[in-house]
Design a protein around this motif. Structure first.
Motif, PDB file in Angstrom:
ATOM      1  N   TYR A  36     -17.729 -29.022  16.386  1.00 53.36           N
ATOM      2  CA  TYR A  36     -17.499 -28.598  17.766  1.00 53.36           C
ATOM      3  C   TYR A  36     -17.241 -27.100  17.847  1.00 53.36           C
ATOM      4  O   TYR A  36     -17.665 -26.430  18.793  1.00 53.36           O
ATOM      5  N   ARG A  39     -21.107 -23.399  16.933  1.00 50.66           N
ATOM      6  CA  ARG A  39     -22.172 -23.607  17.911  1.00 50.66           C
ATOM      7  C   ARG A  39     -23.531 -23.141  17.396  1.00 50.66           C
ATOM      8  O   ARG A  39     -24.499 -23.123  18.146  1.00 50.66           O
ATOM      9  N   ILE A 100     -18.888 -30.816  25.933  1.00 53.78           N
ATOM     10  CA  ILE A 100     -19.302 -29.566  26.588  1.00 53.78           C
ATOM     11  C   ILE A 100     -19.738 -29.843  28.019  1.00 53.78           C
ATOM     12  O   ILE A 100     -19.336 -29.157  28.960  1.00 53.78           O
ATOM     13  N   SER A 109     -13.387 -25.057  31.179  1.00 44.43           N
ATOM     14  CA  SER A 109     -14.005 -24.163  30.209  1.00 44.43           C
ATOM     15  C   SER A 109     -12.961 -23.599  29.294  1.00 44.43           C
ATOM     16  O   SER A 109     -11.826 -24.039  29.291  1.00 44.43           O
ATOM     17  N   SER A 245     -11.931 -22.417  19.329  1.00 46.57           N
ATOM     18  CA  SER A 245     -13.317 -22.514  19.767  1.00 46.57           C
ATOM     19  C   SER A 245     -13.925 -21.119  19.806  1.00 46.57           C
ATOM     20  O   SER A 245     -13.265 -20.166  20.218  1.00 46.57           O
ATOM     21  N   SER A 247     -16.043 -19.977  21.791  1.00 43.33           N
ATOM     22  CA  SER A 247     -16.375 -19.543  23.156  1.00 43.33           C
ATOM     23  C   SER A 247     -15.289 -18.661  23.770  1.00 43.33           C
ATOM     24  O   SER A 247     -15.509 -18.050  24.795  1.00 43.33           O
ATOM     25  N   ASN A 254     -10.117 -29.866  25.155  1.00 47.74           N
ATOM     26  CA  ASN A 254     -11.199 -30.611  25.767  1.00 47.74           C
ATOM     27  C   ASN A 254     -10.655 -31.510  26.866  1.00 47.74           C
ATOM     28  O   ASN A 254      -9.459 -31.797  26.930  1.00 47.74           O
TER      29      ASN A 254
END
Length: 572
Positions: A36, A39, A100, A109, A245, A247, A254
């Motif tokens: 996870y 990416r 996602i 997000s 993460s 991102s 999550n």
């Protein structure tokens, strides 16, 4: 991310070991968290290779014998593990995609949690990445302070705009999405358990056979339910947001509903409570003195059992005759103790021990073929009372063994165990002064070694009281498979006796508790006593086996919905 991969690789070294069962529980969680967090496809492929290389270290022992060098055994194990982990990786990526998409469907997000709530909001603010992904955290706070962003309306509009670009389905709901991976995970292993040449060998639940309480759930829904539980642990742990993460630079969570976590914790506690109560069966409600246990108070003589491991055929026969004369009720040979057929007239049956039973193992040549049957034959008073040929030969290693077509089934066997004393309570002594014998009819089934790693084989033996399992092991697998076979006793509610060369010999009762256990090599004789116990009916045999197949039935729907939702979102 690198640390997650390192932990995944380390725990893979203990993924089916009872020495460190916590590694088996959390290895899927760590690997799922790595996938996870990563990416990039190159990183994911690299992770799959690293974990497979580590996991193959354990698989090597299953393929390693005297005629198969360690290097070749490792390569063979790596091929099997790479395929299995390739499929598991795909299923884990499906869970990642659902997460996602679930975040975007629900307006969630990767904004750092310390900026995710604002005054006058009844729910946390989670900004969609497609709309606000380029804005810094400072910009968001600044716009909010300047009044450019209304705490409810503007944010809600952003969420709705983002959600419209995703095909949201039931599996994206915060209470449902964490169940995607456990269901797919269970589906894979259910198919492996039933149709693969390795059965349940090496599955992540193996080590849990030594966890009292938890292991009793297999009497309800089978060993596969523990696989589901491990997959559920993985999705909960990876989804609660304890991992970084890429991102964003903060910690993310999550979209897993609090109610979902509560349900998981409640069911897990219920499993332990149920298991703890079942573990106490036959031992009294409280911590009674051992003399007060029902098994010790019952006026029933135990079976005197001897395990004889492989040596020359003539020596095996001589030792068997000695054990018959010594009053044993059951003499079991380890697997393939003789290369030639063994007949009842080879033994000296005693007039004083007329109901002694011998379970002799041997190879039997298949007519007009270069293959053999791996047989165990149960004999009593000069007569063959049951015979069985191994159903599941070990892949590669037993390529010369023909599969038996008859699955294990129960046979009524009359035992005459001898009481330890002959006082007034138990009756008078015999004419020779020996304690009297008691007559017990015991439904007995037989299987050989690797057969016990296939749960489905025992569907016709659920009514058995006693299962006899001659075995032969190598390398380190004797310990692991002894523990794994405990599941068969719990699932089917019978007492299990194992006689193993290069493994553990002994017995476990119908609740998985160890009665006797000793590591035995070749040319060994191990004598122990086993209480006579009637088998118990379990929910698993009455329909609990359908749990794994239910996951198989649901998995294609979940997979298709997840992929369709992903494709729909990308096309808009």
């Amino acid at each position: 991310m690198a640390r997650l991969l390192l932990l995944s690789a380390v725990t893979a070294l203990f993924a089916d070991s009872s020495y460190l069962p916590i590694a088996a529980i959390f290895h899927p969680a760590l690997y799922l968290a790595f996938l996870y967090s990563c990416r990039r496809w190159r990183g994911r492929v690299f992770g799959w290779i690293v974990v497979s290389l580590c996991r193959a270290v354990l698989a090597r022992d299953y393929m390693y014998t005297d005629g198969n060098p360690p290097a070749i055994a490792y390569v063979e194990g790596l091929v099997i593990i790479s395929v299995l982990y390739g499929v598991l990786t795909i299923m884990m990526l499906v869970q990642c995609c659902v997460w996602i998409d679930s975040e975007r469907c629900n307006g969630v997000s990767g904004l750092d949690t310390q900026y995710s709530t604002y005054p006058n909001e009844s729910t946390p603010l989670r900004v969609g990445s497609s709309t606000m992904g380029s804005s810094s955290d400072g910009d968001v706070k600044e716009k909010y302070a300047e009044g450019e962003m209304d705490g409810g309306n503007q944010i809600g509009s952003t969420m709705n705009t983002n959600s419209s670009h995703r095909h949201c389905t039931f599996i994206h709901h915060p209470r449902i999405s964490p169940l995607v991976f456990p269901t797919l995970f269970t589906c894979i292993y259910q198919i492996v358990f039933r149709y693969s040449p390795i059965g349940g060998t090496g599955n992540p639940a193996m080590g849990l056979a030594q966890v009292p309480g938890l292991r009793q759930i297999v009497s309800v829904t089978g060993e596969i339910s523990l696989v589901y539980w491990i997959g559920w642990v993985a999705s909960i742990t990876a989804g609660l947001g304890v991992f970084y993460s890429p991102s964003n630079r903060g910690r993310t969570k999550n979209r897993i509903a609090d109610e979902h976590v509560i349900v998981f914790v409640t069911l897990t506690l219920a499993m332990f409570i149920f298991g703890s109560m079942r573990e106490r069966s036959g031992r009294g409600v409280y911590l009674d003195d051992i003399s007060q246990w029902p098994a010790t108070q019952a006026n029933v003589a135990p079976l005197k059992v001897s395990c004889l491991t492989r040596t020359s055929t003539n020596e095996m026969i001589r030792r068997t005759n000695e054990r018959i004369a010594a009053g044993d009720d059951l003499i079991v040979w380890s697997e393939t103790a003789s290369d030639d057929s063994v007949l009842p007239n080879m033994f000296e049956w005693s007039d004083e021990n007329t109901n002694a039973v011998v379970a002799a193992t041997f190879y039997e040549q298949v007519q007009d073929s270069n293959k053999v049957y791996n047989r165990v034959q149960m004999m009593q008073s000069g007569v063959i009372i049951a015979t069985y040929a191994k159903n599941r030969p070990v892949p590669v290693i037993e390529s010369n063994v023909m599969r038996g077509q008859t699955k294990p089934h129960s046979t009524d066997v009359t035992f005459m165990p001898q009481l330890s004393t002959c006082n007034g309570e138990h009756g008078n002594c015999t004419a020779s002064g020996a304690p009297p014998r008691q007559r017990h009819v015991v439904k007995t089934t037989m299987a050989i070694c690797f057969d016990f790693d296939f749960s489905y084989l025992f569907m016709q033996a659920h009514d058995a009281d006693l299962a006899v399992g001659p075995s032969w092991y190598w390398a380190s697998i004797g310990q692991n498979l002894w523990e794994h076979n405990i599941f068969r006793a719990i699932e089917n509610g019978f007492t299990l006796i194992k006689c193993s060369e290069n493994g553990i010999s002994g017995a476990v009762d119908l609740y998985g508790k160890t009665i006797a256990a000793l590591p035995t090599l070749s040319d060994d004789v191990y004598t122990f006593k086993v209480p006579v116990q009637k088998g118990v009916q379990t929910w698993f045999e009455s329909g609990g086996w359908i749990f794994g197949w239910a996951c198989v039935g649901l998995s294609p729907l979940i997979f298709l919905v997840a992929v369709a939702g992903r494709s729909s979102g990308q096309n808009k």
